[in-house]
Design a protein around this motif. Structure first.
Motif, PDB file in Angstrom:
ATOM      1  N   ILE A 130       0.855  -1.196   0.000  1.00  0.00           N
ATOM      2  CA  ILE A 130       0.000   0.000   0.000  1.00  0.00           C
ATOM      3  C   ILE A 130       0.886   1.239   0.000  1.00  0.00           C
ATOM      4  CG2 ILE A 130      -0.134   0.164   2.515  1.00  0.00           C
ATOM      5  CD1 ILE A 130      -3.084   0.772   0.115  1.00  0.00           C
ATOM      6  N   GLY A 131       0.363   2.339  -0.526  1.00  0.00           N
ATOM      7  CA  GLY A 131       1.121   3.575  -0.533  1.00  0.00           C
ATOM      8  C   GLY A 131       0.923   4.363   0.751  1.00  0.00           C
ATOM      9  N   ASP A 132       1.898   5.165   1.095  1.00  0.00           N
ATOM     10  CA  ASP A 132       1.807   6.039   2.264  1.00  0.00           C
ATOM     11  C   ASP A 132       0.773   7.129   1.970  1.00  0.00           C
ATOM     12  OD1 ASP A 132       2.160   7.963   4.276  1.00  0.00           O
ATOM     13  OD2 ASP A 132       4.315   7.591   4.410  1.00  0.00           O
ATOM     14  N   PRO A 133      -0.299   7.223   2.761  1.00  0.00           N
ATOM     15  CA  PRO A 133      -1.354   8.208   2.472  1.00  0.00           C
ATOM     16  C   PRO A 133      -0.883   9.652   2.541  1.00  0.00           C
ATOM     17  CG  PRO A 133      -1.681   7.210   4.641  1.00  0.00           C
ATOM     18  CD  PRO A 133      -0.605   6.430   3.964  1.00  0.00           C
ATOM     19  N   ARG A 134       0.283   9.901   3.140  1.00  0.00           N
ATOM     20  CA  ARG A 134       0.789  11.261   3.258  1.00  0.00           C
ATOM     21  C   ARG A 134       1.525  11.728   2.003  1.00  0.00           C
ATOM     22  NH1 ARG A 134       4.277   9.984   8.487  1.00  0.00           N
ATOM     23  NH2 ARG A 134       4.769   8.293   7.031  1.00  0.00           N
ATOM     24  N   THR A 135       1.902  10.804   1.138  1.00  0.00           N
ATOM     25  CA  THR A 135       2.772  11.146   0.013  1.00  0.00           C
ATOM     26  C   THR A 135       2.163  12.200  -0.891  1.00  0.00           C
ATOM     27  OG1 THR A 135       3.591   8.855   0.048  1.00  0.00           O
ATOM     28  CG2 THR A 135       4.170  10.208  -1.854  1.00  0.00           C
ATOM     29  N   TYR A 136       0.953  11.961  -1.320  1.00  0.00           N
ATOM     30  CA  TYR A 136       0.280  12.905  -2.227  1.00  0.00           C
ATOM     31  C   TYR A 136      -1.072  13.339  -1.656  1.00  0.00           C
ATOM     32  CZ  TYR A 136       3.745  10.939  -5.429  1.00  0.00           C
ATOM     33  OH  TYR A 136       4.907  10.517  -6.020  1.00  0.00           O
ATOM     34  N   PHE A 137      -1.145  13.463  -0.335  1.00  0.00           N
ATOM     35  CA  PHE A 137      -2.400  13.853   0.309  1.00  0.00           C
ATOM     36  C   PHE A 137      -2.926  15.153  -0.304  1.00  0.00           C
ATOM     37  CE2 PHE A 137      -4.799  15.902   3.791  1.00  0.00           C
ATOM     38  CZ  PHE A 137      -5.732  14.904   4.039  1.00  0.00           C
ATOM     39  N   ASN A 138      -4.194  15.144  -0.685  1.00  0.00           N
ATOM     40  CA  ASN A 138      -4.813  16.297  -1.357  1.00  0.00           C
ATOM     41  C   ASN A 138      -4.091  16.696  -2.645  1.00  0.00           C
ATOM     42  OD1 ASN A 138      -6.993  16.689   0.316  1.00  0.00           O
ATOM     43  ND2 ASN A 138      -5.933  18.145   1.642  1.00  0.00           N
ATOM     44  N   PHE A 139      -3.465  15.722  -3.291  1.00  0.00           N
ATOM     45  CA  PHE A 139      -2.712  15.957  -4.536  1.00  0.00           C
ATOM     46  C   PHE A 139      -1.511  16.865  -4.312  1.00  0.00           C
ATOM     47  CE2 PHE A 139      -4.978  14.888  -8.785  1.00  0.00           C
ATOM     48  CZ  PHE A 139      -5.144  13.569  -8.377  1.00  0.00           C
ATOM     49  N   ASN A 140      -1.082  17.003  -3.082  1.00  0.00           N
ATOM     50  CA  ASN A 140       0.118  17.797  -2.808  1.00  0.00           C
ATOM     51  C   ASN A 140       1.319  17.104  -3.457  1.00  0.00           C
ATOM     52  OD1 ASN A 140       1.691  19.869  -1.602  1.00  0.00           O
ATOM     53  ND2 ASN A 140       2.310  18.420  -0.008  1.00  0.00           N
ATOM     54  N   GLY A 141       2.050  17.821  -4.296  1.00  0.00           N
ATOM     55  CA  GLY A 141       3.181  17.237  -5.004  1.00  0.00           C
ATOM     56  C   GLY A 141       2.822  16.639  -6.339  1.00  0.00           C
ATOM     57  N   VAL A 142       1.553  16.637  -6.683  1.00  0.00           N
ATOM     58  CA  VAL A 142       1.119  16.136  -7.992  1.00  0.00           C
ATOM     59  C   VAL A 142       1.105  17.334  -8.937  1.00  0.00           C
ATOM     60  CG1 VAL A 142      -0.671  14.915  -9.271  1.00  0.00           C
ATOM     61  CG2 VAL A 142      -0.258  14.352  -6.875  1.00  0.00           C
ATOM     62  N   SER A 143       2.201  17.572  -9.599  1.00  0.00           N
ATOM     63  CA  SER A 143       2.370  18.783 -10.400  1.00  0.00           C
ATOM     64  C   SER A 143       2.278  18.475 -11.890  1.00  0.00           C
ATOM     65  CB  SER A 143       3.729  19.416 -10.096  1.00  0.00           C
ATOM     66  OG  SER A 143       4.770  18.640 -10.657  1.00  0.00           O
ATOM     67  N   VAL A 144       2.501  19.503 -12.712  1.00  0.00           N
ATOM     68  CA  VAL A 144       2.472  19.305 -14.165  1.00  0.00           C
ATOM     69  C   VAL A 144       3.818  18.844 -14.697  1.00  0.00           C
ATOM     70  CG1 VAL A 144       0.594  20.925 -14.580  1.00  0.00           C
ATOM     71  CG2 VAL A 144       2.962  21.752 -14.561  1.00  0.00           C
TER      72      VAL A 144
ATOM     73  N   LYS B 292      -9.720   7.554 -13.523  1.00  0.00           N
ATOM     74  CA  LYS B 292     -10.835   6.991 -14.296  1.00  0.00           C
ATOM     75  C   LYS B 292     -10.969   5.492 -14.066  1.00  0.00           C
ATOM     76  CE  LYS B 292     -10.692  11.164 -15.822  1.00  0.00           C
ATOM     77  NZ  LYS B 292     -11.369  12.212 -15.056  1.00  0.00           N
ATOM     78  N   PHE B 293      -9.847   4.803 -13.849  1.00  0.00           N
ATOM     79  CA  PHE B 293      -9.882   3.374 -13.536  1.00  0.00           C
ATOM     80  C   PHE B 293     -10.503   3.159 -12.151  1.00  0.00           C
ATOM     81  CE2 PHE B 293      -6.920   3.706 -16.893  1.00  0.00           C
ATOM     82  CZ  PHE B 293      -6.740   2.448 -17.467  1.00  0.00           C
ATOM     83  N   ALA B 294     -10.107   4.023 -11.216  1.00  0.00           N
ATOM     84  CA  ALA B 294     -10.644   3.911  -9.855  1.00  0.00           C
ATOM     85  C   ALA B 294     -12.144   4.171  -9.828  1.00  0.00           C
ATOM     86  CB  ALA B 294      -9.918   4.889  -8.936  1.00  0.00           C
ATOM     87  N   ILE B 295     -12.634   5.013 -10.749  1.00  0.00           N
ATOM     88  CA  ILE B 295     -14.061   5.327 -10.804  1.00  0.00           C
ATOM     89  C   ILE B 295     -14.877   4.140 -11.269  1.00  0.00           C
ATOM     90  CG2 ILE B 295     -15.796   6.656 -12.096  1.00  0.00           C
ATOM     91  CD1 ILE B 295     -13.854   9.030 -12.006  1.00  0.00           C
ATOM     92  N   ILE B 296     -14.444   3.499 -12.337  1.00  0.00           N
ATOM     93  CA  ILE B 296     -15.299   2.477 -12.950  1.00  0.00           C
ATOM     94  C   ILE B 296     -15.287   1.158 -12.178  1.00  0.00           C
ATOM     95  CG2 ILE B 296     -13.602   1.484 -14.546  1.00  0.00           C
ATOM     96  CD1 ILE B 296     -15.901   1.434 -16.654  1.00  0.00           C
ATOM     97  N   THR B 297     -14.240   0.910 -11.391  1.00  0.00           N
ATOM     98  CA  THR B 297     -14.143  -0.393 -10.717  1.00  0.00           C
ATOM     99  C   THR B 297     -15.297  -0.652  -9.749  1.00  0.00           C
ATOM    100  OG1 THR B 297     -11.741  -0.325 -10.962  1.00  0.00           O
ATOM    101  CG2 THR B 297     -12.639  -1.927  -9.397  1.00  0.00           C
TER     102      THR B 297
ATOM    103  N   TYR C 187      -9.298  -1.693  -3.727  1.00  0.00           N
ATOM    104  CA  TYR C 187      -8.764  -1.212  -5.009  1.00  0.00           C
ATOM    105  C   TYR C 187      -7.368  -0.609  -4.855  1.00  0.00           C
ATOM    106  CZ  TYR C 187      -8.083   1.242  -9.365  1.00  0.00           C
ATOM    107  OH  TYR C 187      -7.538   1.670 -10.553  1.00  0.00           O
ATOM    108  N   ALA C 188      -7.188   0.289  -3.906  1.00  0.00           N
ATOM    109  CA  ALA C 188      -5.904   0.977  -3.760  1.00  0.00           C
ATOM    110  C   ALA C 188      -4.741   0.013  -3.512  1.00  0.00           C
ATOM    111  CB  ALA C 188      -5.988   2.031  -2.657  1.00  0.00           C
ATOM    112  N   PRO C 189      -4.869  -0.962  -2.595  1.00  0.00           N
ATOM    113  CA  PRO C 189      -3.768  -1.917  -2.429  1.00  0.00           C
ATOM    114  C   PRO C 189      -3.482  -2.730  -3.689  1.00  0.00           C
ATOM    115  CG  PRO C 189      -5.238  -2.006  -0.542  1.00  0.00           C
ATOM    116  CD  PRO C 189      -5.916  -1.160  -1.580  1.00  0.00           C
ATOM    117  N   LEU C 190      -4.518  -3.160  -4.410  1.00  0.00           N
ATOM    118  CA  LEU C 190      -4.295  -3.936  -5.630  1.00  0.00           C
ATOM    119  C   LEU C 190      -3.599  -3.099  -6.697  1.00  0.00           C
ATOM    120  CD1 LEU C 190      -7.612  -5.985  -5.981  1.00  0.00           C
ATOM    121  CD2 LEU C 190      -5.360  -6.808  -5.281  1.00  0.00           C
ATOM    122  N   ALA C 191      -4.024  -1.834  -6.839  1.00  0.00           N
ATOM    123  CA  ALA C 191      -3.371  -0.945  -7.799  1.00  0.00           C
ATOM    124  C   ALA C 191      -1.918  -0.737  -7.422  1.00  0.00           C
ATOM    125  CB  ALA C 191      -4.104   0.395  -7.866  1.00  0.00           C
ATOM    126  N   HIS C 192      -1.651  -0.562  -6.137  1.00  0.00           N
ATOM    127  CA  HIS C 192      -0.278  -0.348  -5.681  1.00  0.00           C
ATOM    128  C   HIS C 192       0.573  -1.592  -5.937  1.00  0.00           C
ATOM    129  CE1 HIS C 192       2.817   1.616  -3.200  1.00  0.00           C
ATOM    130  NE2 HIS C 192       3.121   0.382  -2.819  1.00  0.00           N
TER     131      HIS C 192
END
Length: 428
Positions: A103-117, A138-143, A172-177
């Protein structure tokens, strides 16, 4: 008064979570961005988003008339719920700094912080990291939307929303990770999943089986679809969107995307034709419903293999998936499990077929090339994912039921979910 307080408390928690995020840094070095790859991935992301409304039509056309709106909304509402959840914590759990490869650390990109262009070389070297995150959204939405077909016509809407959130976070999140993160457990084993056969379709199909078992049978098992044209429309939208689903998973406008695009089309076409001729061989009509289900099964099965096999092998995958899922549906119909729209024999079994055939056929590392390791790890992963998803989902259904009664009352089911859950109905 208590319900209002709960609602306002929820809104307050969301606002606090959004305000706690540190400052975004969207404007960074963009010199490494490839414009062609970025343009294709924006389009592919839009394609995949379209699949969820397509699924709404596909499922909505197959249920009874008094639950069309409810069934369609169960898919459509995922666009809202999962989008917010993904930004706040879902993306971090799936693609954040790895914790034991599970699983990913929930703090890494919390609120998309650090998810830049700027591109993130660990995930996408030529497209903005933000675009990668939105594509994965979009994958997370349809599952979770896929799961809804199994318990259609008998689940409370608010309970479904709660289950959807729990499933996305804990299944879903653990499987994706594990499957797609560079440090993920299954990925490091060499398990191949080009576009979500394991992460999306197997998980949804197996969770659907758990849901059908937990919620029990409908009071009245009506197998007459309300609107076949809706099913055809939904299939068309899904097929269209699947090109973004599979070809987009190449993460660029490149040769892998072209191969995945071609394989996606041919596997689905083969599966559709094989399905209707198999029905005729068994003295059943060559129906529109059968053609649509066959097409979807082919799309499901080619998903994990789309970028790893040849065109001829994609045709083989589509054919095998059609035969196996066709018989699986016939068997499933005779069982005591009331999987309303046959989600498990379509998506679950289709995903399993695709996963195993990927281990057999994948270029250079498949069983037919004399390599056994990939196939062996695919078999191990199949067992682990199945056990984790089935029992994990059963636990989440139980938790949801404890927090908010999960099944509608008998009188509400009799009236139909459109009227009892939403106060709406389809005109005669």
């Amino acid at each position: 008064m208590g319900k209002k307080m709960n609602f306002y408390g929820l809104i307050l928690l969301v606002l606090i979570a959004l305000l706690l995020g540190t400052e975004y840094q969207f404007i960074e070095n963009t010199s490494e961005i490839d414009k062609g790859d970025t343009a294709w991935m924006i389009v592919a992301s839009a394609f995949v988003l379209l699949m969820t409304p397509g699924l709404a039509f596909f499922y909505g056309g197959m249920v009874s008339k008094k639950s069309i709106i409810s069934t369609m909304l169960q898919s459509f509402v995922a666009l809202g719920v999962i989008s917010v959840l993904w930004v706040v914590v879902g993306f971090s759990l799936a693609f954040g700094e790895s914790m034991y490869g599970i699983i990913g650390d929930p703090r890494t990109y919390f609120n998309f912080n650090g998810v830049s262009v700027s591109p993130n070389a660990d995930f996408s070297e030529t497209i903005p990291f933000l675009l990668f995150a939105l594509f994965q959204l979009k994958f997370a939405i349809i599952t979770p939307a896929l799961i809804t077909g199994s318990f259609a016509e008998r689940i409370r809407f608010r309970s479904y929303i709660l289950f959807m959130v729990l499933f996305s976070l804990f299944i879903y999140a653990p499987l994706a990770h594990m499957t797609w993160h560079p440090d993920g457990l299954l990925r490091n084993w060499g398990v191949l999943d080009f576009a979500g056969g394991t992460v999306v379709h197997m998980s949804a199909g197996i969770a659907a089986l758990a849901g059908a078992i937990y919620l029990g049978k409908r009071r009245e098992r009506i197998e007459k679809p309300a609107n076949i044209p809706f099913v055809i429309l939904g299939t068309g939208l899904l097929w269209f969107g699947w090109f973004g689903f599979n070809a987009g998973s190449a993460l660029g406008a490149n040769a892998d995307a072209v191969i995945a695009f071609a394989n996606t089309n041919l596997a689905s076409a083969t599966s559709m034709i094989a399905w209707i001729f198999l029905d005729r061989f068994q003295n059943r009509k060559m129906s529109a419903l059968g053609a649509c289900i066959g097409a979807i099964v082919g799309l499901v099965a080619i998903t994990p293999a789309a970028g790893f096999v040849t065109i001829g092998q994609s045709i083989f995958i589509g054919f095998v998936a059609a035969v196996v899922s066709n018989f699986a549906i016939r068997f499933h119909k005779k069982s005591e499990v009331d999987d309303t729209l046959d989600v498990f024999p379509s998506h679950g079994v289709g995903g399993i077929v695709g996963m195993l055939l990927t281990g057999i056929l994948a270029k250079d590392v498949g069983l037919i090339y004399g390599e056994t390791q990939t196939f062996v790890y695919h078999c191990i992963a199949l067992v682990l994912v199945s056990v984790f998803t089935f029992f994990g989902s059963l636990g989440l259904y139980k938790l949801t039921d404890v927090l908010v009664s999960i099944r509608v009352r008998e009188d509400q089911e009799e009236r139909g979910l459109d009227a009892s859950q939403h106060g709406e109905f389809v005109e005669a």
